[in-house]
Write an enzyme that holds these catalytic residues in place. Structure first.
Site, PDB file in Angstrom:
ATOM      1  N   GLU A 152       9.973   7.488  10.033  1.00  0.00           N
ATOM      2  CA  GLU A 152       8.779   6.883  10.628  1.00  0.00           C
ATOM      3  C   GLU A 152       8.666   7.149  12.123  1.00  0.00           C
ATOM      4  OE1 GLU A 152       8.595   2.810   9.381  1.00  0.00           O
ATOM      5  OE2 GLU A 152       8.551   3.360   7.269  1.00  0.00           O
TER       6      GLU A 152
ATOM      7  N   LYS B 164       0.299  -3.289   1.614  1.00  0.00           N
ATOM      8  CA  LYS B 164       0.440  -1.850   1.374  1.00  0.00           C
ATOM      9  C   LYS B 164      -0.446  -1.480   0.198  1.00  0.00           C
ATOM     10  CE  LYS B 164       5.190  -1.276   3.050  1.00  0.00           C
ATOM     11  NZ  LYS B 164       6.619  -1.260   2.650  1.00  0.00           N
TER      12      LYS B 164
END
Length: 428
Positions: free
Chosen positions: A206, A338
């Site tokens: 990330e 999400k």
């Protein structure tokens, strides 16, 4: 007359980890076009909707998504042809019905989500609106406070800390643009601090650094040093947020912290977090406990839920049924959102609304395997979520979301509000 779906075409593309994922293109009867690509997680909750993979070891190590692509190009294409694009709820209900399983195992949540989002993008284009305005046309919008994942451990990096993500949140900024600058300055400051310690500054999935630090506390200490060296005050300008991804640490009823040589019970893990919150300027802890440790979650919320945001990710998997139980039992005070955990846009929006109606916060989030798709930036603004989690200010699949938010803020001008610490409206 409202535009209807004329065609949909899905394909296999690559995500930021070099694994295949699904992308879909939708064309409407008026020529409007929409495209969406689906992300994928590394540490996934066991209650998530099913991401359909081929399992054919001769292609992409079994991670191909040709089955999901075929499902879009055949069964889904046939079912949604001629469907009114502006009826998002109806479209998503149709997809759920077509799949017919409780966890989207037949068509695949990846096939369904690519369709759901591509249709929404096309419908927004048909209305000549940006996606955030199409989803919620209002006078004023709240831009999200970013959670910058600047130090990676756990499943997102090797030879690192037990905990997966150490993040900074610039609550003291006056605008999203300023928050982005502050977070980025801390990120670069952290790189210098790590280099000064002869630490590795390679980045994880990330975009955060993945140094080999001896303990989890060292990660917090280096971040505090980086915040100060960048000229900011920890606990005032910038707070720390954590995602230990505790389900990955849980085995046989115990939590194992390998770097600290500790094995903790649920009650001991709760006390561990209480100790950290006393010592450090932590404003948010995500998945501080195992996804099915309901008693532990309730205990943690009772002890520190009034002063720290306790976010359920693997715990709720964006699922309304699990969220409903969490609200009823006062098991936390926030949910991570999400899209691919649940598989349709409508269900995602319903989860955000349910959280907000119960005075809970909702944090819109990326996955560790991302694409250049920026839907979540628009979703965070449309729903006035107030927080977004989309990685470090590094790697194009992460910065794409931040740059989209910069453009949205610029476009909105005086109609954009950056909430700062007000994003944590349910904390005392």
């Amino acid at each position: 007359m409202s535009a209807v779906v004329k065609s949909i075409k899905a394909r296999e593309i690559l995500d930021s980890r070099g694994n295949p994922t699904v992308e879909a293109d939708v064309v409407l009867s008026d020529g409007s076009f929409g495209r969406a690509a689906v992300p994928s997680g590394a540490s996934t909750g066991s209650h998530e909707a099913v991401e359909l993979r081929d399992g054919d070891k001769s292609r992409y190590n079994g991670l191909g998504v040709q089955k999901a692509v075929t499902n879009v190009n055949t069964a889904i294409a046939k079912a949604i042809s001629g469907f009114k694009a502006s009826d998002q709820q109806g479209l998503d209900n149709l997809l759920i019905e077509l799949d017919g399983t409780p966890n989207k195992a037949k068509l695949g949540a990846n096939a369904m989500l690519a369709t759901s989002l591509a249709v929404a993008h096309a419908a927004a284009a048909s209305c000549h609106m940006p996606l955030y305005r199409y989803l919620n046309n209002c006078d004023e919008y709240i831009l999200p406070v970013p959670m910058f994942n600047i130090l990676n451990g756990g499943k997102h990096a090797s030879n690192s800390t037990d905990f997966q993500e150490f993040m900074v949140m610039p609550t003291g900024a006056k605008s999203f643009a300023e928050a982005l600058r502050m977070g980025t300055e801390v990120y670069h400051s952290l790189k210098k601090v790590l280099k000064g310690m002869n630490q590795n500054t390679t980045v994880g999935d990330e975009g955060g650094f993945a140094p080999s630090l001896p303990t989890n506390k060292d990660a917090v200490e280096v971040i505090l040093k980086a915040i100060e060296k960048a000229g900011y005050r920890p606990g005032e300008d910038i707070f720390i947020a954590l995602d230990p991804a505790s389900s990955e640490l849980y085995q046989d009823g115990k939590y194992t912290l390998a770097t600290e040589n500790k094995t903790l019970s649920s009650a001991e893990m709760v006390d561990y977090w209480c100790g950290w919150v006393e010592k450090y300027p932590i404003i948010s802890i995500e998945d501080g406990l195992f996804e099915d440790d309901w008693d532990g979650w309730k205990m943690l919320t009772k002890k520190i839920g009034s002063k720290v945001q306790l976010v359920g990710d693997d715990f709720y998997v964006t699922n309304i049924k699990r969220l409903e139980r969490g609200i009823k039992e006062n098991a936390s005070n926030s949910i991570l959102i999400k899209l691919n955990q649940i598989g349709t846009l409508s269900e995602t929006i319903a989860a955000i609304k349910m959280a907000n109606n119960s005075a809970w916060t909702a944090v819109v989030s990326h996955r560790s395997g991302e694409t250049e798709d920026t839907t979540i930036a628009d979703l965070a603004v449309a729903m006035n979520a107030g927080q977004i989690k989309t990685g470090a200010p590094c790697r194009a699949e992460r910065t794409a979301k931040y740059n989209r938010l910069l453009r949205i803020e610029e476009e909105l001008g005086g109609k954009a509000k950056y909430p700062g610490k007000e994003a944590f409206f349910n904390l005392k």
